[in-house]
Design a protein around this motif. Sequence first.
Motif, PDB file in Angstrom:
ATOM      1  N   ALA A   1       0.817  -1.212   0.000  1.00 16.46           N
ATOM      2  CA  ALA A   1       0.000   0.000   0.000  1.00 16.46           C
ATOM      3  C   ALA A   1       0.855   1.268   0.000  1.00 16.46           C
ATOM      4  CB  ALA A   1      -0.924   0.007   1.213  1.00 16.46           C
ATOM      5  N   THR A   2       0.282   2.341  -0.535  1.00 19.74           N
ATOM      6  CA  THR A   2       0.873   3.675  -0.480  1.00 19.74           C
ATOM      7  C   THR A   2      -0.165   4.627   0.103  1.00 19.74           C
ATOM      8  OG1 THR A   2       0.110   4.366  -2.669  1.00 19.74           O
ATOM      9  CG2 THR A   2       2.214   3.150  -2.553  1.00 19.74           C
ATOM     10  N   ALA A   3       0.242   5.858   0.362  1.00 19.65           N
ATOM     11  CA  ALA A   3      -0.677   6.852   0.924  1.00 19.65           C
ATOM     12  C   ALA A   3      -1.863   7.105   0.000  1.00 19.65           C
ATOM     13  CB  ALA A   3       0.060   8.156   1.207  1.00 19.65           C
ATOM     14  N   ALA A   4      -1.694   6.827  -1.288  1.00 22.04           N
ATOM     15  CA  ALA A   4      -2.792   7.031  -2.240  1.00 22.04           C
ATOM     16  C   ALA A   4      -3.999   6.154  -1.918  1.00 22.04           C
ATOM     17  CB  ALA A   4      -2.302   6.755  -3.659  1.00 22.04           C
ATOM     18  N   LEU A   5      -3.779   5.054  -1.189  1.00 20.37           N
ATOM     19  CA  LEU A   5      -4.878   4.162  -0.824  1.00 20.37           C
ATOM     20  C   LEU A   5      -5.747   4.746   0.292  1.00 20.37           C
ATOM     21  CD1 LEU A   5      -6.207   1.202  -0.672  1.00 20.37           C
ATOM     22  CD2 LEU A   5      -4.510   0.783   1.122  1.00 20.37           C
ATOM     23  N   LEU A   6      -5.172   5.563   1.129  1.00 20.59           N
ATOM     24  CA  LEU A   6      -5.824   5.941   2.379  1.00 20.59           C
ATOM     25  C   LEU A   6      -7.180   6.625   2.208  1.00 20.59           C
ATOM     26  CD1 LEU A   6      -2.747   7.085   4.517  1.00 20.59           C
ATOM     27  CD2 LEU A   6      -3.786   4.806   4.318  1.00 20.59           C
ATOM     28  N   PRO A   7      -7.364   7.499   1.206  1.00 17.99           N
ATOM     29  CA  PRO A   7      -8.690   8.118   1.089  1.00 17.99           C
ATOM     30  C   PRO A   7      -9.821   7.127   0.835  1.00 17.99           C
ATOM     31  CG  PRO A   7      -7.071   9.359  -0.166  1.00 17.99           C
ATOM     32  CD  PRO A   7      -6.408   8.073   0.250  1.00 17.99           C
ATOM     33  N   SER A   8      -9.496   5.951   0.311  1.00 14.65           N
ATOM     34  CA  SER A   8     -10.543   4.971  -0.005  1.00 14.65           C
ATOM     35  C   SER A   8     -10.829   4.012   1.140  1.00 14.65           C
ATOM     36  CB  SER A   8     -10.146   4.168  -1.250  1.00 14.65           C
ATOM     37  OG  SER A   8      -9.002   3.362  -0.983  1.00 14.65           O
ATOM     38  N   LEU A   9     -10.106   4.138   2.270  1.00 15.96           N
ATOM     39  CA  LEU A   9     -10.337   3.234   3.396  1.00 15.96           C
ATOM     40  C   LEU A   9     -11.743   3.403   3.946  1.00 15.96           C
ATOM     41  CD1 LEU A   9      -7.105   3.396   5.604  1.00 15.96           C
ATOM     42  CD2 LEU A   9      -7.728   1.665   3.919  1.00 15.96           C
ATOM     43  N   SER A  10     -12.342   2.293   4.341  1.00 14.28           N
ATOM     44  CA  SER A  10     -13.605   2.336   5.070  1.00 14.28           C
ATOM     45  C   SER A  10     -13.288   2.598   6.540  1.00 14.28           C
ATOM     46  CB  SER A  10     -14.365   1.014   4.914  1.00 14.28           C
ATOM     47  OG  SER A  10     -15.455   0.969   5.803  1.00 14.28           O
ATOM     48  N   MET A  11     -13.479   3.834   6.980  1.00 10.37           N
ATOM     49  CA  MET A  11     -13.114   4.206   8.346  1.00 10.37           C
ATOM     50  C   MET A  11     -13.999   3.515   9.380  1.00 10.37           C
ATOM     51  SD  MET A  11     -10.545   6.047   7.663  1.00 10.37           S
ATOM     52  CE  MET A  11     -10.085   6.876   9.179  1.00 10.37           C
ATOM     53  N   THR A  12     -15.193   3.110   8.991  1.00 10.61           N
ATOM     54  CA  THR A  12     -16.091   2.437   9.934  1.00 10.61           C
ATOM     55  C   THR A  12     -15.684   0.993  10.184  1.00 10.61           C
ATOM     56  OG1 THR A  12     -17.593   1.837   8.140  1.00 10.61           O
ATOM     57  CG2 THR A  12     -18.038   3.906   9.312  1.00 10.61           C
ATOM     58  N   SER A  13     -14.694   0.492   9.402  1.00  8.98           N
ATOM     59  CA  SER A  13     -14.232  -0.885   9.575  1.00  8.98           C
ATOM     60  C   SER A  13     -12.953  -0.973  10.399  1.00  8.98           C
ATOM     61  CB  SER A  13     -13.986  -1.532   8.207  1.00  8.98           C
ATOM     62  OG  SER A  13     -15.186  -1.592   7.457  1.00  8.98           O
ATOM     63  N   LEU A  14     -12.438   0.164  10.880  1.00  9.39           N
ATOM     64  CA  LEU A  14     -11.168   0.166  11.600  1.00  9.39           C
ATOM     65  C   LEU A  14     -11.337  -0.303  13.038  1.00  9.39           C
ATOM     66  CD1 LEU A  14      -9.615   3.567  10.436  1.00  9.39           C
ATOM     67  CD2 LEU A  14      -9.515   1.328   9.313  1.00  9.39           C
TER      68      LEU A  14
END
Length: 314
Positions: free
Chosen positions: A47-60
């Motif tokens: 992974a790179t930082a480019a992935l981070l905006p697409s993370l599902s924050m409700t799954s963390l």
Amino acid sequence: MSIHAVKRAQCHLAWDNSIPPVLRVKSGETVTFDCLDASNGQITPAATAALLPSLSMTSLDQVNGPIFVESAMPGDTLQVDVLDMTPAEWGWTGIFPGFGILADEFTELALKIWDLKTYDKGFAWFDKAKGIKVPLRPFAGEMGVASGAKGAFSTIPPYRTGGNIDTKHVTRGTTLYLPIEAEGALFSLGDGHAAQGDGEVCGTAIETPMNATVRLTVLKDRPYVKTPHFATNGSTDDPRGSYCTTGVGPDIREAARDAVRHMITFLGEEHGLDRTEAYMLCSVAGDLRMHEVVDMPNYLIGMMMPKSIFSNVE
């Protein structure tokens, strides 16, 4: 002694005493956990930082469990002996807007992928060219039991029943004590960290998948455990380890005051000191630590007392 296992898929995203347990164990039995990292598998070594905006924050910050411990009742204490914590061969540290103690100053997404293959040497390189390496002391940021109150409570903050305590001292050889509020305790674990400083100031540690083994024992004789307590093993700067009480809440000063109050109670119950003596001892020998200061709305502050000051304690 029976050894039970919890799989990666046996996880949940809230502390809720209505969630059916994935296992039932007897007091004193051992459980192993195979846990994904705090991203719930969304971040990989590529992974790179480019992935981070697409993370599902409700799954963390998912946790694995819950475990029903037979004979555990409200008012009891769950003793969690940390037998092993083994990280994966990689990990990550991220900066997310809105998280961390300097969230207003660090507003850009950032991601660092760590090579943890040097785990057997006890460190990971932060920057090999600059000669910066970080000692590895794996632990689970999330360890807790269900609240006695009805409803779902986020896994993001810490609570008096544990949860996201993010405390680097609760590693292999440490014993954690949690106040039980629901029948069976309903213990869960997750959020593997290969290393972290006190406070976890940017909001993430070296996040990593983790294989963890703990022994769960019900105690009927520790009614003074009202928030997470823990006893550490020895280290170079603390040869015999420490006993720690904590304060948890949305006001950092009140959390610190509660940590001291709980230590005063512990010193009275276990070492026969009156409140005045115990308060003095906290001032001259105890250390207040900011263990977790970024997962709102609650802070977790610890009061650590070195066992070496007690000549009758091994």
